[in-house]
Structure formats: structure tokens, C-alpha cells
Design a protein around this motif. Structure first.
Motif, PDB file in Angstrom:
ATOM      1  N   ASP A 181      -1.963  -7.321  -0.074  1.00 37.39           N
ATOM      2  CA  ASP A 181      -1.866  -5.911  -0.442  1.00 37.39           C
ATOM      3  C   ASP A 181      -1.385  -5.915  -1.892  1.00 37.39           C
ATOM      4  O   ASP A 181      -0.204  -6.097  -2.155  1.00 37.39           O
ATOM      5  CB  ASP A 181      -0.847  -5.240   0.493  1.00 37.39           C
ATOM      6  CG  ASP A 181      -0.800  -3.731   0.332  1.00 37.39           C
ATOM      7  OD1 ASP A 181      -1.166  -3.227  -0.756  1.00 37.39           O
ATOM      8  OD2 ASP A 181      -0.386  -3.048   1.281  1.00 37.39           O
ATOM      9  N   SER A 220      -3.664   0.013   3.331  1.00 36.59           N
ATOM     10  CA  SER A 220      -3.000  -0.491   4.544  1.00 36.59           C
ATOM     11  C   SER A 220      -3.962  -0.586   5.727  1.00 36.59           C
ATOM     12  O   SER A 220      -3.992  -1.612   6.421  1.00 36.59           O
ATOM     13  CB  SER A 220      -1.801   0.387   4.898  1.00 36.59           C
ATOM     14  OG  SER A 220      -0.849   0.311   3.849  1.00 36.59           O
ATOM     15  N   ARG A 251       2.870  10.954   3.633  1.00 38.79           N
ATOM     16  CA  ARG A 251       3.601   9.881   4.294  1.00 38.79           C
ATOM     17  C   ARG A 251       5.104  10.001   4.083  1.00 38.79           C
ATOM     18  O   ARG A 251       5.889   9.308   4.693  1.00 38.79           O
ATOM     19  CB  ARG A 251       3.157   8.545   3.672  1.00 38.79           C
ATOM     20  CG  ARG A 251       2.364   7.675   4.562  1.00 38.79           C
ATOM     21  CD  ARG A 251       2.023   6.406   3.834  1.00 38.79           C
ATOM     22  NE  ARG A 251       2.520   6.399   2.460  1.00 38.79           N
ATOM     23  CZ  ARG A 251       1.966   5.716   1.476  1.00 38.79           C
ATOM     24  NH1 ARG A 251       0.912   5.002   1.694  1.00 38.79           N
ATOM     25  NH2 ARG A 251       2.465   5.726   0.267  1.00 38.79           N
TER      26      ARG A 251
HETATM   27 MG   LIG Z   1      -0.056   0.635   1.815  1.00 38.18          MG
END
Ligand SMILES: [Mg+2]
Ligand SMILES: Nc1ncnc2c1ncn2[C@@H]1O[C@H](COP(=O)(O)OP(=O)(O)OP(=O)(O)O)[C@@H](O)[C@H]1O
Length: 207
Positions: A95, A17, A149
Motif C-alpha cells: 500500500d 485498501s 471514513r
Molecule cells: Mg487505505
């Protein structure tokens, strides 16, 4: 003129990311229009497929089901987003892309190579990314970062052995393809970003 398709690959927590933000800023600074996409997802229907794939179902999910959903989402993204952008001279930073399926479903889930090749052909024909940056991280490090996360999704909950096989297949495929650059993502994040920028700058010089 055609835009370029750059893909960032790697296990969960590899650092994709933040690398994607870095790439996006640099490509724009070089004067190109640029969008980002993610897989599975990136169109309304493909995002619905993403939700479906990641959901912790109270039933067995056959690996062929998971596989075909991934490719269905990829086809939607290609036809509705990636191809039109590239045709309009817009660069696309992805991604994940097909290499994820080859590594996770082919390597991790050990799905037959012939099936993988057939689905890739149906979905991609002869389309391939212009540049892939594979962020190599060992599963333990990656999952620890991802865990920081929040909760892990269905695929992230697969055992460590699954991710070891996935990583091994990533490394094998990256070693056999000149358009895939391996970045050591176990280094401090600043060093990872420096390596990424050098690779991108080399690529930009060739355009
Ligand atoms: Mg990511
Ligand atoms: N080289 C690094 N060293 C230490 N921490 C890092 C490094 N790279 C990324 N991180 C941290 O690890 C966490 C996961 O990174 P990130 O979300 O970018 O991974 P990802 O590859 O996008 O994962 P996913 O596939 O799950 O989306 C973040 O908190 C990020 O700041």
C-alpha cells in the motif's frame, strides 16, 4: 526464486485498501505465498515513524523533515520486511511505495527533483516494484470518500491545490513508466475491481 513486489498507489480515497485485498486473494489463489505492507509503516519502527509523520503537530513541520522520515520508514520496511520476503519467494503487495514520495513530496510539496533522486538512490539503490497499479481519482472525489471514513490527518488536511499537483505528478510519472498501470478509479467500484483483475491476470500470465 524471488517473489514479486506489486504496489498500489493513488490519492487518499482512491480505493487502495479494497484493491489490495482483491490482489492478495488472487495472488494466493495462483499458488504464491503473499504478504501485504503499507507505507509509511509496516515494521514496528516504521509504524512509529508513520504516527509521527501523520500527527497534527503544534509546530511547523519542515517539508524536508517529512521527506526524510518517509524515506527512513521506507528503508526500514525494505530491509526488514520486503527484501527478506522476496528472497524467500514470498510475494509482497504494498500500500504505497516510492511513487507516493515522488508524487506527494516532489509534485505536491514541490521539493527539488535532485533531492528526490538522491534520497531515492540512498534508500532503494536500483530496486523497483515489478508492477504498480496507480488508481487515478480526482482529489475532490477521493477526499470526499476519505472524509466518510472519519477525521482527516495532517497530510490529508493540505489544500486541494496540493492534491491537484500530486495527482498531476502521479499521471506524469505513470505515463513514463511501463511498469505502472493507470486504473480509472472514478468508475463504480465493481468496474475498478474488474480493471484491476485484468491487469493482474495479464501480469500472472507472464510469470
Ligand atoms: Mg487505505
Ligand atoms: N470506485 C469507488 N466508488 C465509490 N466508492 C469507493 C470506490 N472505491 C473506494 N470507495 C470507498 O471510498 C472509501 C475510501 O476507500 P479506501 O479506504 O479503499 O481508499 P484508500 O485509497 O485506501 O485511502 P487511504 O490512502 O486514505 O488509505 C471507502 O469507503 C471505499 O469503500
Amino acid at each position: 526464486m524471488q517473489g514479486k513486489f506489486i504496489v498500489v498507489e493513488g490519492l487518499e480515497g482512491a480505493g487502495k485498501s479494497s484493491v489490495i485485498q482483491l490482489l492478495l486473494n488472487r495472488v494466493k489463489k495462483a499458488g504464491y505465498k503473499c504478504i501485504t505492507t503499507r507505507e509509511p509503516g509496516g515494521t514496528p519502527m516504521a509504524e512509529a515513524i508513520r504516527e509521527c509523520v501523520k500527527h497534527p503537530w503544534q509546530e511547523h513541520v519542515a517539508q524536508e523533515t517529512e521527506l526524510m522520515l518517509m524515506y527512513a520508514a521506507r528503508r526500514q520496511l525494505l530491509v526488514n520486511t520486503i527484501f527478506p520476503a522476496l528472497d524467500n519467494n514470498v510475494w509482497v503487495i504494498g500500500d504505497r511505495h516510492n511513487l507516493s514520495s515522488l508524487a506527494y513530496q516532489g509534485g505536491g510539496r514541490q521539493i527539488d527533483e535532485h533531492i528526490m533522486r538522491t534520497l531515492s538512490e540512498i534508500t532503494l539503490k536500483d530496486f523497483t516494484p515489478d508492477l504498480t497499479l496507480y488508481l487515478d481519482v480526482d482529489p475532490q472525489t477521493g477526499l470526499e470518500r476519505a472524509r466518510g471514513r472519519g477525521e482527516l490527518d495532517r497530510i490529508e488536511q493540505a489544500g486541494l491545490a496540493f492534491f491537484e499537483r500530486t495527482r498531476a505528478r502521479y499521471i506524469e510519472l505513470a505515463g513514463n513508466d511501463e511498469s505502472i498501470i493507470t486504473i480509472n478509479a472514478m468508475q463504480p467500484i465493481d468496474q475498478v475491481h474488474q480493471d484491476v483483475m485484468s491487469s493482474l491476470n495479464r501480469f500472472l500470465e507472464c510469470q
